[in-house]
Design an enzyme around this catalytic site. Structure first.
Site, PDB file in Angstrom:
ATOM      1  N   THR A  18     -36.969  21.372 -23.204  1.00 46.41           N
ATOM      2  CA  THR A  18     -36.178  20.827 -24.308  1.00 46.41           C
ATOM      3  C   THR A  18     -34.679  20.924 -24.028  1.00 46.41           C
ATOM      4  O   THR A  18     -34.243  21.795 -23.272  1.00 46.41           O
ATOM      5  CB  THR A  18     -36.509  21.615 -25.596  1.00 46.41           C
ATOM      6  OG1 THR A  18     -35.522  21.339 -26.583  1.00 46.41           O
ATOM      7  CG2 THR A  18     -36.495  23.118 -25.352  1.00 46.41           C
ATOM      8  N   ASP A  19     -33.895  20.087 -24.699  1.00 44.70           N
ATOM      9  CA  ASP A  19     -32.433  20.191 -24.572  1.00 44.70           C
ATOM     10  C   ASP A  19     -31.888  21.402 -25.326  1.00 44.70           C
ATOM     11  O   ASP A  19     -30.730  21.776 -25.159  1.00 44.70           O
ATOM     12  CB  ASP A  19     -31.743  18.905 -25.063  1.00 44.70           C
ATOM     13  CG  ASP A  19     -31.991  18.584 -26.536  1.00 44.70           C
ATOM     14  OD1 ASP A  19     -32.814  19.273 -27.180  1.00 44.70           O
ATOM     15  OD2 ASP A  19     -31.361  17.639 -27.046  1.00 44.70           O
ATOM     16  N   GLU A  20     -32.754  22.027 -26.152  1.00 44.71           N
ATOM     17  CA  GLU A  20     -32.275  23.172 -26.940  1.00 44.71           C
ATOM     18  C   GLU A  20     -31.900  24.361 -26.055  1.00 44.71           C
ATOM     19  O   GLU A  20     -31.182  25.250 -26.504  1.00 44.71           O
ATOM     20  CB  GLU A  20     -33.321  23.567 -27.990  1.00 44.71           C
ATOM     21  CG  GLU A  20     -33.595  22.423 -28.948  1.00 44.71           C
ATOM     22  CD  GLU A  20     -34.394  22.818 -30.178  1.00 44.71           C
ATOM     23  OE1 GLU A  20     -34.325  23.972 -30.600  1.00 44.71           O
ATOM     24  OE2 GLU A  20     -35.097  21.936 -30.708  1.00 44.71           O
ATOM     25  N   TYR A  46     -37.274  30.212 -30.129  1.00 47.10           N
ATOM     26  CA  TYR A  46     -37.946  29.086 -29.457  1.00 47.10           C
ATOM     27  C   TYR A  46     -37.192  28.669 -28.198  1.00 47.10           C
ATOM     28  O   TYR A  46     -37.756  28.625 -27.104  1.00 47.10           O
ATOM     29  CB  TYR A  46     -38.076  27.888 -30.414  1.00 47.10           C
ATOM     30  CG  TYR A  46     -38.380  26.578 -29.711  1.00 47.10           C
ATOM     31  CD1 TYR A  46     -39.586  26.406 -29.024  1.00 47.10           C
ATOM     32  CD2 TYR A  46     -37.458  25.517 -29.706  1.00 47.10           C
ATOM     33  CE1 TYR A  46     -39.867  25.208 -28.361  1.00 47.10           C
ATOM     34  CE2 TYR A  46     -37.741  24.324 -29.053  1.00 47.10           C
ATOM     35  CZ  TYR A  46     -38.946  24.177 -28.385  1.00 47.10           C
ATOM     36  OH  TYR A  46     -39.216  22.994 -27.718  1.00 47.10           O
ATOM     37  N   LYS A  60     -38.214  28.877 -24.188  1.00 45.60           N
ATOM     38  CA  LYS A  60     -38.287  27.702 -23.303  1.00 45.60           C
ATOM     39  C   LYS A  60     -37.334  27.881 -22.120  1.00 45.60           C
ATOM     40  O   LYS A  60     -37.665  27.522 -20.986  1.00 45.60           O
ATOM     41  CB  LYS A  60     -37.937  26.418 -24.068  1.00 45.60           C
ATOM     42  CG  LYS A  60     -38.964  25.970 -25.086  1.00 45.60           C
ATOM     43  CD  LYS A  60     -40.330  25.631 -24.498  1.00 45.60           C
ATOM     44  CE  LYS A  60     -40.335  24.381 -23.645  1.00 45.60           C
ATOM     45  NZ  LYS A  60     -41.710  23.986 -23.248  1.00 45.60           N
TER      46      LYS A  60
HETATM   47  N1  LIG Z   1     -40.976  17.807 -30.166  1.00 45.34           N
HETATM   48  C1  LIG Z   1     -39.835  17.623 -29.551  1.00 45.34           C
HETATM   49  O1  LIG Z   1     -38.938  16.979 -30.111  1.00 45.34           O
HETATM   50  C2  LIG Z   1     -39.601  18.154 -28.152  1.00 45.34           C
HETATM   51  C3  LIG Z   1     -38.432  17.796 -27.505  1.00 45.34           C
HETATM   52  C4  LIG Z   1     -38.248  18.232 -26.188  1.00 45.34           C
HETATM   53  C5  LIG Z   1     -39.212  18.990 -25.560  1.00 45.34           C
HETATM   54  N2  LIG Z   1     -40.342  19.345 -26.219  1.00 45.34           N
HETATM   55  C6  LIG Z   1     -41.340  20.138 -25.471  1.00 45.34           C
HETATM   56  O2  LIG Z   1     -42.448  19.276 -25.246  1.00 45.34           O
HETATM   57  C7  LIG Z   1     -43.659  20.003 -25.284  1.00 45.34           C
HETATM   58  C8  LIG Z   1     -44.596  19.413 -26.315  1.00 45.34           C
HETATM   59  O3  LIG Z   1     -43.959  19.445 -27.596  1.00 45.34           O
HETATM   60  P1  LIG Z   1     -44.705  18.920 -28.898  1.00 45.34           P
HETATM   61  O4  LIG Z   1     -43.660  18.561 -29.890  1.00 45.34           O
HETATM   62  O5  LIG Z   1     -45.732  17.917 -28.513  1.00 45.34           O
HETATM   63  O6  LIG Z   1     -45.419  20.259 -29.359  1.00 45.34           O
HETATM   64  P2  LIG Z   1     -46.629  20.447 -30.377  1.00 45.34           P
HETATM   65  O7  LIG Z   1     -46.351  21.730 -31.076  1.00 45.34           O
HETATM   66  O8  LIG Z   1     -46.863  19.214 -31.173  1.00 45.34           O
HETATM   67  O9  LIG Z   1     -47.900  20.609 -29.425  1.00 45.34           O
HETATM   68  C9  LIG Z   1     -48.120  21.738 -28.631  1.00 45.34           C
HETATM   69  C10 LIG Z   1     -49.571  21.700 -28.161  1.00 45.34           C
HETATM   70  O10 LIG Z   1     -49.766  22.834 -27.301  1.00 45.34           O
HETATM   71  C11 LIG Z   1     -50.985  23.471 -27.674  1.00 45.34           C
HETATM   72  N3  LIG Z   1     -50.860  24.903 -27.377  1.00 45.34           N
HETATM   73  C12 LIG Z   1     -50.033  25.797 -27.974  1.00 45.34           C
HETATM   74  N4  LIG Z   1     -50.224  27.022 -27.435  1.00 45.34           N
HETATM   75  C13 LIG Z   1     -51.160  26.868 -26.460  1.00 45.34           C
HETATM   76  C14 LIG Z   1     -51.762  27.768 -25.537  1.00 45.34           C
HETATM   77  N5  LIG Z   1     -51.436  29.070 -25.505  1.00 45.34           N
HETATM   78  N6  LIG Z   1     -52.688  27.282 -24.670  1.00 45.34           N
HETATM   79  C15 LIG Z   1     -53.018  25.961 -24.696  1.00 45.34           C
HETATM   80  N7  LIG Z   1     -52.494  25.072 -25.557  1.00 45.34           N
HETATM   81  C16 LIG Z   1     -51.580  25.528 -26.425  1.00 45.34           C
HETATM   82  C17 LIG Z   1     -51.130  23.196 -29.171  1.00 45.34           C
HETATM   83  O11 LIG Z   1     -52.484  23.306 -29.581  1.00 45.34           O
HETATM   84  C18 LIG Z   1     -50.579  21.783 -29.290  1.00 45.34           C
HETATM   85  O12 LIG Z   1     -51.603  20.830 -29.100  1.00 45.34           O
HETATM   86  C19 LIG Z   1     -43.255  21.452 -25.574  1.00 45.34           C
HETATM   87  O13 LIG Z   1     -43.225  22.146 -24.353  1.00 45.34           O
HETATM   88  C20 LIG Z   1     -41.887  21.350 -26.190  1.00 45.34           C
HETATM   89  O14 LIG Z   1     -41.127  22.503 -25.925  1.00 45.34           O
HETATM   90  C21 LIG Z   1     -40.554  18.942 -27.502  1.00 45.34           C
END
Ligand SMILES: NC(=O)c1ccc[n+]([C@@H]2O[C@H](COP(=O)([O-])OP(=O)(O)OC[C@H]3O[C@@H](n4cnc5c(N)ncnc54)[C@H](O)[C@@H]3O)[C@@H](O)[C@H]2O)c1
Length: 352
Positions: free
Chosen positions: A133-135, A158, A162
């Site tokens: 993430t950009d965070e 969080y 990350k």
């Molecule tokens: N949502 C955003 O805006 C955003 C932006 C940049 C980066 N990200 C990154 O992208 C990735 C996905 O984000 P998202 O928004 O889809 O998250 P999300 O919370 O919607 O989904 C996370 C998924 O990971 C699974 N999970 C959690 N813990 C687990 C574990 N211990 N073992 C196996 N599976 C597990 C959950 O069941 C879920 O399906 C993350 O790594 C997040 O940091 C998200």
């Protein structure tokens, strides 16, 4: 192409799985623990496809990860599984350290063990994409953009977890030569987004005529990216990104939170008219502790080096997103019933 996606039942992971299975025709193994954020209903369009498999497992379980990798023999691992909600991390950080740090470590070690058994051609072709993430870069002032050179300066449990996982990924590339690429993306939005995050929460509350909570004065700026643009970027970075490099992903669509909420109200008033403007439902609430003021991504490296462009701007993407929620009550209604929209991430005062 055989790809393991971790966290493929989540918001971005499910968009990536749909892209890889349906658009690219890759063989995909989705490994997901199905936490509160994981939802197999988001995968209904791929569930019966012969090139898609699902494994319910925790990425911290080393034995299960080793077995999955040994049996599936991936060309790529795309690692998205994470705890991802900042407010939840403030209320309880343990799961974030466990999944984001220990889980990433476990996967890196699993991948390293598997990679060492490959012949030299397979070794060269293998990729581990660590999705972040950009965070991790902290907060920007009124101007400037996050580049790949911006120093890490995370604010929340969080983003700190990350950032830790990004450092592990980089170290596993430098120390062990594991072919790793890291991506850091701005805020995503789009279909199948869990209704605790700003955009889906606003859409669904507004639709129900409920109050629309906006943190602080709604001045915080985020750089919004439509989730399907992110999925395409991840595929491209895994395919053509240079090993050991970081690629920032962002839509060049900065918006203040209050403007996002107002825009959603406008779109909803047009697509599903109510008897009064939804903007009247906006309510300013106590700000999040440590709330970063502004995030904005410079995606020039991804654009210039790999030729990626976001296909949606915020106006087209939010229109699609609102229309999707209007047409897919079957997906969100059960989540609304389970998740009551309780406020998380507020610090207790001395009085409790
Ligand atoms: N949502 C955003 O805006 C955003 C932006 C940049 C980066 N990200 C990154 O992208 C990735 C996905 O984000 P998202 O928004 O889809 O998250 P999300 O919370 O919607 O989904 C996370 C998924 O990971 C699974 N999970 C959690 N813990 C687990 C574990 N211990 N073992 C196996 N599976 C597990 C959950 O069941 C879920 O399906 C993350 O790594 C997040 O940091 C998200």
């Amino acid at each position: 192409m055989r790809v393991i996606v971790t966290g493929g039942a989540g918001f971005i992971g499910s968009a990536l799985v749909r892209h890889l299975v349906l658009e690219k025709g890759y063989d995909v193994l989705n490994i997901d623990a199905l936490t509160y954020a994981g939802n197999r209903a988001s995968l209904h369009t791929v569930e019966d496809k012969p090139n898609y498999r699902f494994l319910k497992s925790n990425i911290c379980d080393r034995e299960a990860m080793e077995q999955a990798v040994r049996e599936f023999q991936p060309d790529r691992i795309m690692h998205l599984a994470a705890e991802s909600h900042v407010d939840r991390s403030i209320t309880g950080a343990a799961d974030f350290i466990e999944t984001n740090v220990i889980g990433t470590f476990t996967l890196l070690e699993t991948a390293r063990g598997y990679w060492s058994t490959l012949d030299s051609t397979q070794k060269d072709g293998f990729r581990f994409l660590h999705v972040s993430t950009d965070e991790v870069y902290g907060s920007l002032g009124g101007d400037g953009l996050f580049t790949e050179e911006t120093p890490y300066d995370p604010s929340s449990p969080y983003s700190a977890s990350k950032a830790s996982s990004d450092h592990l990924a980089k170290a596993w590339e430098r120390t062990y030569g594991l072919p790793i690429v890291v991506s850091n993306c701005s805020n995503n939005y789009g279909p199948y987004h869990f209704p605790e995050k700003l955009i889906p929460l606003t859409i669904l509350n507004a639709l129900a005529g409920e109050r629309l909570p906006v943190y602080g004065k709604g001045e915080n700026v985020r750089d919004w990216l439509y989730v399907e643009d992110h999925a395409r970027a991840l595929d491209l970075i895994a395919e053509r990104g240079r090993v050991g490099e970081t690629y920032n992903v962002g839509g060049r669509n900065e918006r203040r939170n209050i403007d996002v909420v107002r825009r959603i109200c406008e779109v909803l008033d047009r697509l599903a008219p109510a008897n009064r403007p939804r903007e009247e439902l906006i309510e300013f609430v106590t700000d999040r502790p440590g709330h970063d003021a502004r995030y904005a991504i410079d995606a020039a490296k991804l654009e210039n080096e790999l030729g990626w462009r976001a296909q949606e701007d915020f106006d087209s993407g939010i229109e699609k997103t609102v229309a999707w929620y209007l047409g897919n009550e079957w997906w969100w209604q059960p989540l609304r019933e389970r998740y009551a929209g309780q406020r998380l991430g507020l610090l207790k005062t001395a009085k409790g």
